[in-house]
Design an enzyme around this catalytic site. Sequence first.
Site, PDB file in Angstrom:
ATOM      1  N   GLY A 222       0.840  -1.184   0.000  1.00 20.27           N
ATOM      2  CA  GLY A 222       0.000   0.000   0.000  1.00 20.27           C
ATOM      3  C   GLY A 222       0.876   1.234   0.000  1.00 20.27           C
ATOM      4  N   SER A 223       0.307   2.366   0.334  1.00 16.84           N
ATOM      5  CA  SER A 223       1.092   3.603   0.423  1.00 16.84           C
ATOM      6  C   SER A 223       0.198   4.764   0.798  1.00 16.84           C
ATOM      7  CB  SER A 223       1.783   3.948  -0.910  1.00 16.84           C
ATOM      8  OG  SER A 223       2.693   2.951  -1.295  1.00 16.84           O
ATOM      9  N   ASN A 224       0.821   5.780   1.399  1.00 15.99           N
ATOM     10  CA  ASN A 224       0.191   7.086   1.572  1.00 15.99           C
ATOM     11  C   ASN A 224       1.026   8.119   0.837  1.00 15.99           C
ATOM     12  OD1 ASN A 224      -1.612   5.983   3.599  1.00 15.99           O
ATOM     13  ND2 ASN A 224       0.062   6.185   5.070  1.00 15.99           N
ATOM     14  N   ASN A 490      -4.288   4.669  -1.631  1.00 14.30           N
ATOM     15  CA  ASN A 490      -4.704   3.431  -2.289  1.00 14.30           C
ATOM     16  C   ASN A 490      -6.197   3.342  -2.540  1.00 14.30           C
ATOM     17  OD1 ASN A 490      -2.390   2.188  -0.012  1.00 14.30           O
ATOM     18  ND2 ASN A 490      -1.920   2.428  -2.180  1.00 14.30           N
TER      19      ASN A 490
END
Length: 784
Positions: A222-224, A490
Amino acid sequence: MTISGQLSRIGLAGALLGAALGLSATVHAQGNVNQASAEIRRTQFGVPHIRAENERGLGYGIGYAYAQDNLCLLANEVVTVNAQRSRYFGPEQRTVEQRENRASDLFFSWLNTPQAVSGFWQAQMPPVQQLVEGYVAGYNRALAERQAKGLPEQCTGEWVRPLTAFDLVKLTRRLLVEGGVGQFAEALAGAQPPRATAQNAGPASTFAGAADRQQRFALERGSNALAIGSERSFNGRGMLLANPHFPWVGGMRFYQMHLTIPGQLDVMGAALPGLPLINIGFSQHLAWTHTVDTSKHFTLYRLQLDPKDPTRYLLDGKSVPMSRQTVSVEVKQADGRVGTVSRVVYGSQFGPIVQWPGRLDWDNRFAYSLRDANLENDRVLAQWYAMNRAVSLKDFQDAVHRIQGIPWVNTLAVDDQGQSLYMNLSVVPNVGVDKLARCSDPRAGLQLIVLDGSRSECTWDVDPKAAQKGIYAADQLPQLLRRDFVQNSNDSAWMINPAQPLSGYSPLISQQGLPLGLRARFALDQLGRLAKDGPVEVKDLQRMVMDDRVYLADQVMPDLLEACAAESGPDAEAVAQACVALKAWDRTASLSSGPGLVHFQQIMARLQAMPDSWRVVFDPKDPQHTPRGLAIERAPVLKAVREAMAASVEEARATGVSKDLQWQDIQVASSGGRQTPIHGGPGELGIYNAIQSVPGANGKREVVSGTSYLQVVTFDGHGPKAEGLLAFSISSDPASPYSADQTQAFSRKQWSVLPFTEQQIKADPHYQALIIREGDETARVATQ
């Protein structure tokens, strides 16, 4: 412990295989035209700043530095992408991701054929080839030096060998299919006609493991990202927070570095193993990051089979034979001898046949074929090369539009002029709403796109403006340029900025009207709060990660505590224990958080499987604030809450979670016999600092993925000002002094200045420099 033993314990990020191919005479001749040289300067935490006069020299320095820090990791990845795990480690051993070696080898033997690898290599522009060739030469030099001294225990064995350029091609092709056919390795390797299914489909446990991996994929990758523009930043220039959540082990583990060719390229950031380029980073005038997108990068096709032969399918009423590709892998047998296992991989004009019992069955009526758009993406290295060289945000954006090589991620960027940019310009099959209506079964939903393989009209549309046949052109994909902010965690492109929703796209690209993830809701909530307090500062972006706030707790804790006060029953004692812990909990995933955090995770894991438990259900007109609240006024919900509390107490007792334990006593990262406590927790609870951990020894939880490379970048009149961390540290070698130093800094929540200018690099108190040149037997220590 050998690397094969480690693999069965932790598991490596999924990979591709193929026949081991040597460099052609042409490649050798090309590489020796000029002897490569590079200067490697290391600063705090061993971060390498690599400077060279050309691409080959730059690649030479990258490969050498990477091998110094991660030789065993890359050597092991090379075994995987060359389909040799069964030969060296045995067919029934497992990769780090817990995929059986035999299935892995069969899949990667199919993926990385000599023709596919050679075709990819020939498609690369000369500068990219020179980077790759230099990387190979640098890695091989470091390998030879290390072999002379003795290899680390983790990679002693005949499977450790010098690299070729084709090895890096195979690693790149593995990366490309991570979000597509790579998730169906067992389904491809085991697909056989109905008469052979019983003996060849594989045990149910194989596919249960594959299903678990698919579920973990979004959690572990995932990621921010937050890109703040001039209207919101403290100095009117761009600000970027990069917070990718990637595996802490294996082939998707980021490497931090700074690359310079004077007058041509100057970029710092992080890259995946085997890539001689920066994937996420910053340069003089801009900074960027990526987040895993929600777009579809493959479609399935349901084939209508010829009633007379399940290896033929009907297309426009005509019977067409399936293609057959024999793949073979070498397998170490019980007596130590090496034998060969072969399998026929069947395919249609759409792609390989995949068979997943109970989900994608191959019977006498139907079979399923998978088409992955990224199998034809040979532009990915050229894409990041162009992004690394971009001198302005427009130059950066134009490169992404022109090349269209980004495989399965969004891109967010800022510049020193205060612009913030979002682009979802990844490789997406060109299947519009009308074609979906004509060619898909609505009962299948949109999680997996299944098209009708009996009609050629259901093939992907071709747009002449697209960089690749069958994908959407860049101007048809979501993008947004603003002066306030863009963000992504995401979710789809819909709520990148609520002031300007992005809608009207094919469901393969982006879907609107769906609930936002809790990390995105947290980000929008924080941005709203910050707007009331004044301009956004660096410390504000850092706190969003480091405060470890559990956003879901804000939505449900009042109701959980009210449930604690409900009329007692036979569960009163157990519920009371959970309630005491919840009341004392600070609603964060900090190191000092008490057992209330553990109980909250366990309680919500049960309640989130109960879709009608929300008091306020999701409202597409208010996606930032719904759903919320637990409907404990309804007897079934209250009963479920109290049962979850009681079950959590039993689970805590079984795992040794006492009332005095803190989160730092539970969640750790291990390296070289040392354990470092790690803050953060599951992203699905709305924890921005998303950390995934799995049960380990002695009641601990071992971190396997999550916050990886962190950077906050701002600008002033002189260029970028960056602070960051690589949460799992530069080196995967437990004996390295750089294997846990940044991990300890991350544990203490201590960001570091990322030295970018020559003055900053040479002023670093940990500065050391080395010059390496092809043909020289020893490296030379450089002086300032």
